[in-house]
Design a protein around this motif. Structure first.
Motif, PDB file in Angstrom:
ATOM      1  N   LEU A 108      10.965  39.952  47.663  1.00  0.00           N
ATOM      2  CA  LEU A 108      11.462  39.731  46.303  1.00  0.00           C
ATOM      3  C   LEU A 108      12.892  39.172  46.312  1.00  0.00           C
ATOM      4  CD1 LEU A 108      10.158  42.568  43.959  1.00  0.00           C
ATOM      5  CD2 LEU A 108       9.702  40.130  43.827  1.00  0.00           C
ATOM      6  N   GLY A 109      13.846  39.941  46.823  1.00  0.00           N
ATOM      7  CA  GLY A 109      15.225  39.447  46.852  1.00  0.00           C
ATOM      8  C   GLY A 109      15.891  39.560  45.492  1.00  0.00           C
ATOM      9  N   HIS A 110      16.914  38.770  45.276  1.00  0.00           N
ATOM     10  CA  HIS A 110      17.611  38.839  43.983  1.00  0.00           C
ATOM     11  C   HIS A 110      18.031  37.439  43.553  1.00  0.00           C
ATOM     12  CE1 HIS A 110      21.387  38.264  46.140  1.00  0.00           C
ATOM     13  NE2 HIS A 110      20.912  39.129  47.004  1.00  0.00           N
ATOM     14  N   ASP A 111      18.473  37.348  42.318  1.00  0.00           N
ATOM     15  CA  ASP A 111      18.935  36.078  41.732  1.00  0.00           C
ATOM     16  C   ASP A 111      17.867  34.979  41.862  1.00  0.00           C
ATOM     17  OD1 ASP A 111      21.373  37.251  41.008  1.00  0.00           O
ATOM     18  OD2 ASP A 111      22.167  36.933  43.013  1.00  0.00           O
ATOM     19  N   LEU A 112      18.260  33.845  42.421  1.00  0.00           N
ATOM     20  CA  LEU A 112      17.338  32.709  42.468  1.00  0.00           C
ATOM     21  C   LEU A 112      16.124  32.997  43.355  1.00  0.00           C
ATOM     22  CD1 LEU A 112      19.962  29.825  42.831  1.00  0.00           C
ATOM     23  CD2 LEU A 112      18.803  30.573  40.761  1.00  0.00           C
ATOM     24  N   ARG A 165      33.259  34.145  41.277  1.00  0.00           N
ATOM     25  CA  ARG A 165      32.876  35.266  40.415  1.00  0.00           C
ATOM     26  C   ARG A 165      31.448  35.085  39.899  1.00  0.00           C
ATOM     27  NH1 ARG A 165      37.853  34.743  36.431  1.00  0.00           N
ATOM     28  NH2 ARG A 165      37.122  32.602  36.671  1.00  0.00           N
ATOM     29  N   GLY A 166      30.651  36.123  40.058  1.00  0.00           N
ATOM     30  CA  GLY A 166      29.273  36.104  39.543  1.00  0.00           C
ATOM     31  C   GLY A 166      28.394  35.055  40.194  1.00  0.00           C
ATOM     32  N   LEU A 167      28.532  34.859  41.499  1.00  0.00           N
ATOM     33  CA  LEU A 167      27.728  33.842  42.197  1.00  0.00           C
ATOM     34  C   LEU A 167      26.232  34.135  42.052  1.00  0.00           C
ATOM     35  CD1 LEU A 167      29.517  33.258  45.632  1.00  0.00           C
ATOM     36  CD2 LEU A 167      29.356  31.673  43.727  1.00  0.00           C
ATOM     37  N   ALA A 168      25.461  33.083  41.784  1.00  0.00           N
ATOM     38  CA  ALA A 168      24.005  33.262  41.680  1.00  0.00           C
ATOM     39  C   ALA A 168      23.339  33.130  43.046  1.00  0.00           C
ATOM     40  CB  ALA A 168      23.424  32.230  40.728  1.00  0.00           C
ATOM     41  N   ALA A 169      24.081  32.632  44.038  1.00  0.00           N
ATOM     42  CA  ALA A 169      23.491  32.404  45.369  1.00  0.00           C
ATOM     43  C   ALA A 169      23.105  33.720  46.032  1.00  0.00           C
ATOM     44  CB  ALA A 169      24.490  31.665  46.235  1.00  0.00           C
ATOM     45  N   SER A 170      22.119  33.645  46.911  1.00  0.00           N
ATOM     46  CA  SER A 170      21.681  34.834  47.644  1.00  0.00           C
ATOM     47  C   SER A 170      22.726  35.196  48.693  1.00  0.00           C
ATOM     48  CB  SER A 170      20.344  34.560  48.317  1.00  0.00           C
ATOM     49  OG  SER A 170      20.515  33.575  49.304  1.00  0.00           O
ATOM     50  N   CYS A 224      42.539  29.840  49.178  1.00  0.00           N
ATOM     51  CA  CYS A 224      41.781  28.789  48.468  1.00  0.00           C
ATOM     52  C   CYS A 224      41.078  29.359  47.222  1.00  0.00           C
ATOM     53  CB  CYS A 224      40.723  28.177  49.369  1.00  0.00           C
ATOM     54  SG  CYS A 224      41.389  27.092  50.633  1.00  0.00           S
ATOM     55  N   HIS A 225      40.388  30.467  47.410  1.00  0.00           N
ATOM     56  CA  HIS A 225      39.548  30.992  46.320  1.00  0.00           C
ATOM     57  C   HIS A 225      40.318  31.910  45.364  1.00  0.00           C
ATOM     58  CE1 HIS A 225      35.831  29.335  47.947  1.00  0.00           C
ATOM     59  NE2 HIS A 225      36.209  29.744  49.150  1.00  0.00           N
ATOM     60  N   GLY A 226      41.567  32.231  45.708  1.00  0.00           N
ATOM     61  CA  GLY A 226      42.359  33.125  44.853  1.00  0.00           C
ATOM     62  C   GLY A 226      42.104  34.579  45.178  1.00  0.00           C
ATOM     63  N   GLU A 227      43.097  35.414  44.912  1.00  0.00           N
ATOM     64  CA  GLU A 227      42.985  36.848  45.229  1.00  0.00           C
ATOM     65  C   GLU A 227      41.818  37.504  44.507  1.00  0.00           C
ATOM     66  OE1 GLU A 227      44.417  38.781  47.369  1.00  0.00           O
ATOM     67  OE2 GLU A 227      45.915  37.374  48.123  1.00  0.00           O
ATOM     68  N   THR A 228      41.518  37.023  43.318  1.00  0.00           N
ATOM     69  CA  THR A 228      40.440  37.642  42.540  1.00  0.00           C
ATOM     70  C   THR A 228      39.147  36.817  42.573  1.00  0.00           C
ATOM     71  OG1 THR A 228      41.240  36.535  40.568  1.00  0.00           O
ATOM     72  CG2 THR A 228      42.040  38.790  40.960  1.00  0.00           C
ATOM     73  N   TYR A 232      32.083  41.962  49.908  1.00  0.00           N
ATOM     74  CA  TYR A 232      33.299  41.944  49.086  1.00  0.00           C
ATOM     75  C   TYR A 232      33.213  40.854  48.009  1.00  0.00           C
ATOM     76  CZ  TYR A 232      38.081  41.668  47.527  1.00  0.00           C
ATOM     77  OH  TYR A 232      39.190  41.643  46.720  1.00  0.00           O
ATOM     78  N   VAL A 233      32.709  39.682  48.403  1.00  0.00           N
ATOM     79  CA  VAL A 233      32.575  38.580  47.424  1.00  0.00           C
ATOM     80  C   VAL A 233      31.680  39.005  46.261  1.00  0.00           C
ATOM     81  CG1 VAL A 233      31.558  36.276  47.122  1.00  0.00           C
ATOM     82  CG2 VAL A 233      33.102  36.716  49.045  1.00  0.00           C
ATOM     83  N   ARG A 234      30.676  39.837  46.567  1.00  0.00           N
ATOM     84  CA  ARG A 234      29.761  40.326  45.524  1.00  0.00           C
ATOM     85  C   ARG A 234      30.471  41.232  44.500  1.00  0.00           C
ATOM     86  NH1 ARG A 234      25.701  37.426  44.555  1.00  0.00           N
ATOM     87  NH2 ARG A 234      24.403  36.937  46.329  1.00  0.00           N
ATOM     88  N   THR A 235      31.645  41.718  44.851  1.00  0.00           N
ATOM     89  CA  THR A 235      32.340  42.599  43.895  1.00  0.00           C
ATOM     90  C   THR A 235      33.054  41.801  42.805  1.00  0.00           C
ATOM     91  OG1 THR A 235      34.433  42.672  45.145  1.00  0.00           O
ATOM     92  CG2 THR A 235      32.758  44.316  45.720  1.00  0.00           C
ATOM     93  N   PHE A 236      33.154  40.481  43.000  1.00  0.00           N
ATOM     94  CA  PHE A 236      33.784  39.649  41.968  1.00  0.00           C
ATOM     95  C   PHE A 236      32.794  39.488  40.815  1.00  0.00           C
ATOM     96  CE2 PHE A 236      35.971  37.364  45.689  1.00  0.00           C
ATOM     97  CZ  PHE A 236      37.016  38.281  45.691  1.00  0.00           C
ATOM     98  N   THR A 237      33.141  39.984  39.685  1.00  0.00           N
ATOM     99  CA  THR A 237      32.215  39.884  38.554  1.00  0.00           C
ATOM    100  C   THR A 237      32.416  38.557  37.832  1.00  0.00           C
ATOM    101  OG1 THR A 237      33.813  41.123  37.275  1.00  0.00           O
ATOM    102  CG2 THR A 237      31.949  42.355  38.162  1.00  0.00           C
ATOM    103  N   ALA A 238      31.370  38.126  37.140  1.00  0.00           N
ATOM    104  CA  ALA A 238      31.403  36.835  36.451  1.00  0.00           C
ATOM    105  C   ALA A 238      32.534  36.788  35.435  1.00  0.00           C
ATOM    106  CB  ALA A 238      30.065  36.590  35.769  1.00  0.00           C
ATOM    107  N   ALA A 239      33.130  35.585  35.305  1.00  0.00           N
ATOM    108  CA  ALA A 239      34.226  35.400  34.348  1.00  0.00           C
ATOM    109  C   ALA A 239      33.698  35.552  32.930  1.00  0.00           C
ATOM    110  CB  ALA A 239      34.829  34.018  34.544  1.00  0.00           C
TER     111      ALA A 239
END
Lengths: 146, 134
Positions: A80-84, B85-90, B68-72, B124-131
């Motif tokens: 399943l996974g997540h997102d896309l 923030r809020g990346l949709a990528a796996s 490059c990506h900023g502290e937040t 850690y990147v996953r902890t950035f919530t979408a803007a």
């Protein structure tokens, strides 16, 4: 022995990309051919379209095997996974099952389907074509936006 | 007209074939998971908690990514990077970008971070919530 990580990040995605398009295209071809045959009256053109639909769904079912296998290996067994990836799988699993089921149905009945059975088969095939197209759409989204 | 037996049984056999195909895929998935899990267990089993992983990832992020990506993760770093923030990528996709880089946009970190460290970075990147929408 443990799998080489480089294999997972390079070979399997390529194999999945190379194999996944066949069942999508063939399921769509099968749906178009069967729909056209259903609308046409008796005759050699109708028989030809039915034959094309037969082989298209049969080869689509065969094509799902390497596509699904390479996808599962690529994602390390993620179903399943997540997102896309989640949305890709939401459409992949029903369409995979449906393509295999429809191919078996069609191979077993051949040309012996009643008009009512043909209508049911066509309806299921059209739904399946939609599902596999949606799976392909979300697969593409992973490449473009993933 | 009497239908031949194969025709009458076809829908039931088709359903059975469909379920068998799904079952086969599930078995394959379990096998692949077990194989991949074996590789993961080869890593020292220090039972790293998710919080520890995120904390490790934050350290690596500050070292290699924040400029490059900023502290937040808002993409407002000195050298300008993507908004994370809020990346949709796996997770696999993010890890792949970190490991292999993005041609013309982002360097590769393959030599700098091993797979566990990349995994911590992803956590850690996953902890950035979408803007928030403007």
């Amino acid at each position: 022995m443990h799998p080489d990580p480089a294999l997972w990040t390079t070979l399997w995605p390529k194999l999945h990309g190379a194999s996944a398009h066949f069942p999508i295209a063939l399921a769509l071809v099968a749906a178009v051919c069967e729909a056209a045959a259903f609308l046409l009256g008796e005759g050699s053109r109708r028989d030809g379209l039915r034959a094309a639909g037969f082989y298209a769904i049969a080869f689509a079912a065969l094509g799902t095997v390497p596509a699904v296998a390479s996808g599962l290996v690529m994602t390390k067994g993620e179903t399943l996974g997540h997102d896309l990836l989640f949305w890709h799988h939401v459409f992949v699993w029903p369409s995979f099952a449906a393509i295999v089921g429809l191919a078996v149905w069609r191979v077993l009945t051949g040309e012996k389907m009643s008009r009512r059975a043909q209508a049911r088969y066509l309806l299921a095939l059209l739904v399946t074509a939609g599902l596999i197209s949606a799976a392909g759409y979300w697969g593409g989204e992973m490449i473009v936006n993933g | 007209m009497k239908r031949p037996p194969s025709s009458a049984l076809a829908p039931a056999l088709a359903l059975a074939a469909a379920l068998t195909a799904l079952g086969g895929a599930w078995v394959l998935a379990c096998g692949v998971k077990a194989l991949a899990g074996g590789a993961a267990q080869a890593v020292p089993s220090s039972a790293v908690s998710e919080a520890d992983r995120v904390a490790r990832g934050q350290r690596f992020y500050t070292q290699s990514c924040a400029h490059c990506h900023g502290e937040t993760g808002d993409g407002q770093g000195e050298d300008g990077g993507a908004d994370l923030r809020g990346l949709a990528a796996s997770n696999a996709r993010i890890a792949n970008a970190i490991t292999r880089g993005i041609k013309g946009e982002m360097p590769t970190f393959r030599k700098r971070y091993d797979p566990q460290e990349v995994s911590a970075l992803v956590a850690y990147v996953r902890t950035f919530t979408a803007a928030a929408a403007p």
